[in-house]
Structure formats: C-alpha cells, structure tokens
Enzyme design. Structure first.
Site, short mmCIF file in Angstrom:
data_model
loop_
_atom_site.label_atom_id
_atom_site.label_comp_id
_atom_site.label_asym_id
_atom_site.label_seq_id
_atom_site.Cartn_x
_atom_site.Cartn_y
_atom_site.Cartn_z
N HIS A 87 0.86 -1.18 0.00
CA HIS A 87 0.00 0.00 0.00
C HIS A 87 0.89 1.23 0.00
O HIS A 87 1.96 1.22 0.62
CB HIS A 87 -0.91 0.00 1.24
N ASP A 132 -7.97 -5.39 -0.07
CA ASP A 132 -8.46 -6.03 -1.30
C ASP A 132 -8.17 -7.51 -1.34
O ASP A 132 -8.84 -8.26 -2.04
CB ASP A 132 -7.84 -5.35 -2.52
N1 CMC Z 1 4.28 -7.32 -5.06
C1 CMC Z 1 5.62 -7.35 -5.18
N2 CMC Z 1 6.43 -6.29 -4.97
C2 CMC Z 1 5.82 -5.13 -4.63
C3 CMC Z 1 4.43 -5.03 -4.47
C4 CMC Z 1 3.65 -6.18 -4.71
N3 CMC Z 1 2.33 -6.14 -4.58
N4 CMC Z 1 4.10 -3.77 -4.12
C5 CMC Z 1 5.25 -3.09 -4.05
N5 CMC Z 1 6.30 -3.91 -4.34
C6 CMC Z 1 7.71 -3.56 -4.32
C7 CMC Z 1 8.10 -2.73 -5.53
O1 CMC Z 1 8.54 -3.52 -6.61
C8 CMC Z 1 9.16 -1.84 -4.97
O2 CMC Z 1 10.36 -2.57 -4.95
P1 CMC Z 1 11.77 -1.79 -5.17
O3 CMC Z 1 11.88 -0.83 -4.02
O4 CMC Z 1 12.78 -2.91 -5.10
O5 CMC Z 1 11.68 -1.11 -6.49
C9 CMC Z 1 8.74 -1.60 -3.51
O6 CMC Z 1 7.92 -2.74 -3.17
C10 CMC Z 1 7.95 -0.33 -3.30
O7 CMC Z 1 6.88 -0.31 -4.24
P2 CMC Z 1 6.28 1.01 -4.87
O8 CMC Z 1 5.62 0.66 -6.15
O9 CMC Z 1 7.32 2.08 -4.88
O10 CMC Z 1 5.23 1.39 -3.78
P3 CMC Z 1 3.98 2.30 -4.00
O11 CMC Z 1 3.68 2.91 -2.67
O12 CMC Z 1 4.16 3.23 -5.15
O13 CMC Z 1 2.88 1.23 -4.44
C11 CMC Z 1 0.91 -0.05 -4.55
C12 CMC Z 1 1.74 0.93 -3.72
C13 CMC Z 1 -0.39 -0.33 -3.79
C14 CMC Z 1 0.54 0.58 -5.90
C15 CMC Z 1 1.73 -1.36 -4.76
O14 CMC Z 1 2.06 -1.92 -3.52
C16 CMC Z 1 0.97 -2.37 -5.63
O15 CMC Z 1 1.03 -2.29 -6.85
N6 CMC Z 1 0.27 -3.35 -4.98
C17 CMC Z 1 -0.53 -4.30 -5.71
C18 CMC Z 1 -1.86 -3.67 -6.09
C19 CMC Z 1 -2.77 -3.53 -4.91
O16 CMC Z 1 -2.98 -4.47 -4.15
N7 CMC Z 1 -3.38 -2.33 -4.78
C20 CMC Z 1 -4.38 -2.06 -3.75
C21 CMC Z 1 -4.00 -0.97 -2.84
S1 CMC Z 1 -5.10 -0.91 -1.44
C22 CMC Z 1 -6.59 -0.35 -2.09
C23 CMC Z 1 -6.67 1.10 -2.32
O17 CMC Z 1 -6.40 1.87 -1.38
O18 CMC Z 1 -7.04 1.48 -3.44
#
Ligand code: CMC
Length: 430
Positions: free
Chosen positions: A306, A364
């Site tokens: 998240h 989710d």
């Molecule tokens: N699986 C594997 N690796 C992950 C995941 C995941 N679900 N989420 C983040 N990472 C890794 C990512 O690759 C990155 O690694 P590195 O630092 O080595 O590059 C690190 O963790 C940080 O990720 P980020 O993309 O910079 O983090 P963010 O805060 O931009 O992303 C997120 C948040 C929710 C978009 C992401 O965690 C994601 O895509 N999760 C899967 C989709 C999901 O479940 N979304 C629902 C969110 S909750 C509902 C809502 O509030 O809408």
C-alpha cells in the site's frame, strides 16, 4: 491549526515558508511563495511528499496502521455502527443522535429509486459491458436526470445531490449486475436496511421469494464502512480536482469511479482474485513469489502493499475476520482459492522480501474472497468499492467546495520536450 514561519534556502534564494501543524500527523511546509521568490516549482511525481489540501475528514497513520474517520477508529465504527451512521459521520463531522440517525435513514431511503428512463439508458449497453463502464456512464448521466441538484453554489442542492448519490448508488450498481446476467431490475424496498436492500436488488428474482441472510447483510455493511473513505487517495484527489473547476457533483463522482477502476487502486480486489485463480494451487505459489521478487518481471502480488500503510492495513484485519464469518456461515471449508490465499498470506508475512519492503496484505486481498463467496462476480467487486466510497468522495468534495480558500487545481510541470522551433511545410520535412 497552528503555524510557524521560517525559511528554506534554494540555490542561494532565501524563501519564506510557513510550517503548518495539523492536529495529528506530519506537519506541512507551505511553499505557496516558492515560485514567486525563486522562479522554481517543486517536483513530486505521485505526490509522495505533497499534501494537496487541508482536511478534517479522515486520518491515516500508515506506519502504525491507524485509520480514523472524523477521529473515530475504523475498528470501533465497523464493530458497533452501521454504514449509514458512518455516512452521517463523514458528511456532518459528528456521530448522529438517535433522532438524527432516524431522520438521515429516512432521507436516504426516500431517494433510493432512480428515474425510470435510467433503465432504458442501461439497455443501450452490450450485455457483456464491464459494470464499472456502466457505472461511470450511469453516474455521469445522473447530471442529465437530476437538473435540480447541479447548482454547486446552493448548499441545499449540494445536500440533495449528496443524498441522491448515497441512496441511488446501490440501485444503479444492482441494475448494472442484473443487466449483466440478463435478469429484470429489482426495485428498492425501503423497509430494508441499506445493505439488505442492496443484496435483495442483486439477488431477488420475481419468480421466487427472497430472504436476506443477516450474516451476509452485516458483512456487506462492514465492507461498505471499511471502504467509505481513505483521505486523499487517487480517486478522491480526482474528485477534488474535477470539482475544483466547478463541475457538477455527479460528473465529479463519475470521474472518481473512472479513477477507482484501475488495478493499482479499486480494481485491485478483482485483480487479487484473478491472481488467486491464476495461481490455482498452493504448489504453484513459490513460482509466483519468485516472479513478484524478480525486478525484471512486472508481476506484482495483487492485494499486497500500500502506498500509505507500511504496517498491517487496519481494514485488512477486520476484513479477514469478516471473510471467515462469511465462509463459516456459507459452510465453505475446502475452497482451493482460500487455501491459496491463506498460504500466500503466510509466506508473504514470513518472507524477508515482503517484510523488508513492508508489504502486508491489504483490504483487497480479503474483500475479493469474501465477495466471491457472497456470490458476486469479480467484475462487480470494484463497483461495490465505488458504492461504498461514494460517501467519502462526496464528503471530500463538499469540504473542498465549502473551503473559502478553494482554487482550481492546476499542477505545474518540468518540461523536457523540444525547445521552440519553426513550422516546416509538409513537403520540406525530412
Ligand atoms: N508485489 C511485489 N512487490 C511489490 C508489491 C507487490 N504487490 N508492491 C510493491 N512492491 C515492491 C516494488 O517492486 C518496490 O520494490 P523496489 O523498491 O525494489 O523497487 C517496492 O515494493 C515499493 O513499491 P512502490 O511501487 O514504490 O510502492 P507504492 O507505494 O508506489 O505502491 C501499490 C503501492 C499499492 C501501488 C503497490 O504496492 C501495488 O502495486 N500493490 C498491488 C496492487 C494492490 O494491491 N493495490 C491495492 C491498494 S489498497 C486499495 C486502495 O487503497 O485502493
């Protein structure tokens, strides 16, 4: 709000700034004078360090795993209250008295039906249209059906539009579902509570009597409470930005629904369930965990991680409990998807990659399994999220409209395109 003045030095320019303190949470540096004093903008793609507004509605402490609506912990609201009480709280700022609650329930109930021509509007869609596509269109179309509540400068019209959206969203969502399965629309029944009425509109058919299962209704109501608001997330920011131009509230909420649809946001519950189906069996989990860790593979474990919660999402804990209640009520014990989900959760919570990156299961992850058990097709998952989030969007939209310092939202950019050049006639281009 308390504030103190100071300055920051940027490239030898001394810039006057004000540090503003909220009631809880990080303070903010007001950099409104930055451009005037330095000719520079700030640069923050994804707004990871930028507060876009002042708000009194929802507070999240992502490190501690705290979520408060108007100061009340989500756990207490979900345990003791119902969804319409949460709606009242988000809209008015205080929990209602018994008389206020009865009046609010009555007002919402009076608006549950939709204009009969909306049904014909639905007939224009292909049967296999994604229900989110139908919802974006139907909610946007409300501005064409309810002209008497689109004047945003009139507080009465603002409130009527708000009540209409909270009341009609279940009706529109159930119609989207009924249309997709080729069954007749079911009119709302105002003697039922909000969630029971929605279940009936989704699952009743004219040929049979329908009895609402109170465990399902309570679970759905809790899902609605958990999704009601989440401060300045992508869809809420979209609603605020759309609203900042003076667009009518129905159009703004339609914009929020469009944003919510994406798999990184509201579409994640649908994506999480599809992923569990794709994994299919616990034996395949290690392969998918390896894919999620592989930097060269775009695969991510849906339902994990998240932007704000770097601890267990407090909503996920309640959702996990609700999920088990629903599965027990329905007698589902040996569901292969559930086996995959539980094993995935166990591995992710003990694997160093997920621990170091603070990737916990989010809401989710469990809501998808619960909604599937309740009989909703995956394509409806995000629709239910939109239904619940409508009140949050409206509360945030109203707060923005009623803020005297409100301006049109207009971010700036770092331009990296071509510098000025002269137009060449088509025959002289290479
Ligand atoms: N699986 C594997 N690796 C992950 C995941 C995941 N679900 N989420 C983040 N990472 C890794 C990512 O690759 C990155 O690694 P590195 O630092 O080595 O590059 C690190 O963790 C940080 O990720 P980020 O993309 O910079 O983090 P963010 O805060 O931009 O992303 C997120 C948040 C929710 C978009 C992401 O965690 C994601 O895509 N999760 C899967 C989709 C999901 O479940 N979304 C629902 C969110 S909750 C509902 C809502 O509030 O809408």
């Amino acid at each position: 709000m308390s504030a103190m003045t100071g300055h920051i030095v940027v490239d030898n320019h001394k810039v006057d700034v004000t540090v503003k303190n909220g009631t809880i949470g990080p303070s903010v540096i007001d950099i409104a004078k930055l451009y005037g004093q330095t000719g520079m903008f700030t640069y923050d793609p994804g707004f990871t360090s930028t507060a876009s507004c002042e708000s009194k509605i929802t507070f999240i402490d992502g490190d501690e795993g705290v979520l408060l609506y108007r100061g009340y912990p989500i756990e207490q609201l979900a345990e003791h209250g119902d969804f319409l009480e949460t709606c009242y709280l988000l809209l008015y700022g205080e929990l209602p008295t018994a008389a206020q609650k009865a009046d609010f329930d009555y007002r919402v109930t009076r608006h549950t039906m939709v204009h009969e021509q909306m049904a014909r509007f639905y007939q224009g869609f292909r049967r296999d249209a994604h229900p989110m596509a139908v919802m974006v269109a139907a909610v946007g179309a409300m501005s064409a059906f309810y002209h008497d509540s689109t004047d945003i400068s009139d507080p009465t019209q603002r409130m009527i539009a708000s009540m209409r959206m909270i009341a009609k969203m279940p009706t529109l969502a159930a119609m989207a579902y009924k249309y997709s399965v080729g069954q007749p629309f079911v009119y709302p029944l105002n003697s039922l509570d909000y969630s029971s009425n929605f279940l009936r509109m989704c699952y009743a058919v004219p040929a049979e009597e329908y009895k609402v299962n109170p465990v399902m209704a309570r679970a759905l109501d809790r899902i609605f409470i958990l999704h009601a608001d989440h401060e300045q997330n992508a869809s809420t920011s979209t609603v605020r930005l759309a609203g900042s131009s003076g667009a009518n509230p129905f159009a703004c909420i339609a914009a929020g629904i469009a944003c919510l649809w994406g798999p990184a946001h509201g579409g994640a519950n649908e994506a999480a369930l599809k992923m569990l189906q794709e994994i299919g069996h616990v034996d395949n989990i290690p392969r998918y965990i390896a894919k999620a860790k592989d930097k060269n593979d775009p695969f991510r474990l849906m339902g994990f991680g998240h932007r704000v919660y770097k601890n267990y999402d407090p909503r996920a804990k309640i959702m996990q409990k609700t999920c088990h209640e629903v599965l027990t009520e329905l007698g589902i014990k040996d569901d292969p998807l559930l086996d995959v989900a539980l094993e995935l959760e166990r591995i992710a919570l003990s694997d160093s990659y997920f621990i170091e990156k603070k990737l916990y299961p989010n809401i989710d992850f469990y809501s998808g399994i619960t909604l599937k058990a309740m009989g909703f097709p995956t394509s409806m998952f995000t629709v239910l999220f939109a239904l619940a989030r409508t009140v949050g969007w409206i509360a945030q939209w109203k707060e923005m409209i009623e803020d005297p310092s409100q301006k049109i939202g207009r971010p700036r950019q770092l331009y990296t395109g071509a510098v000025q050049r002269d137009y060449a006639p088509i025959g002289k281009r290479r």
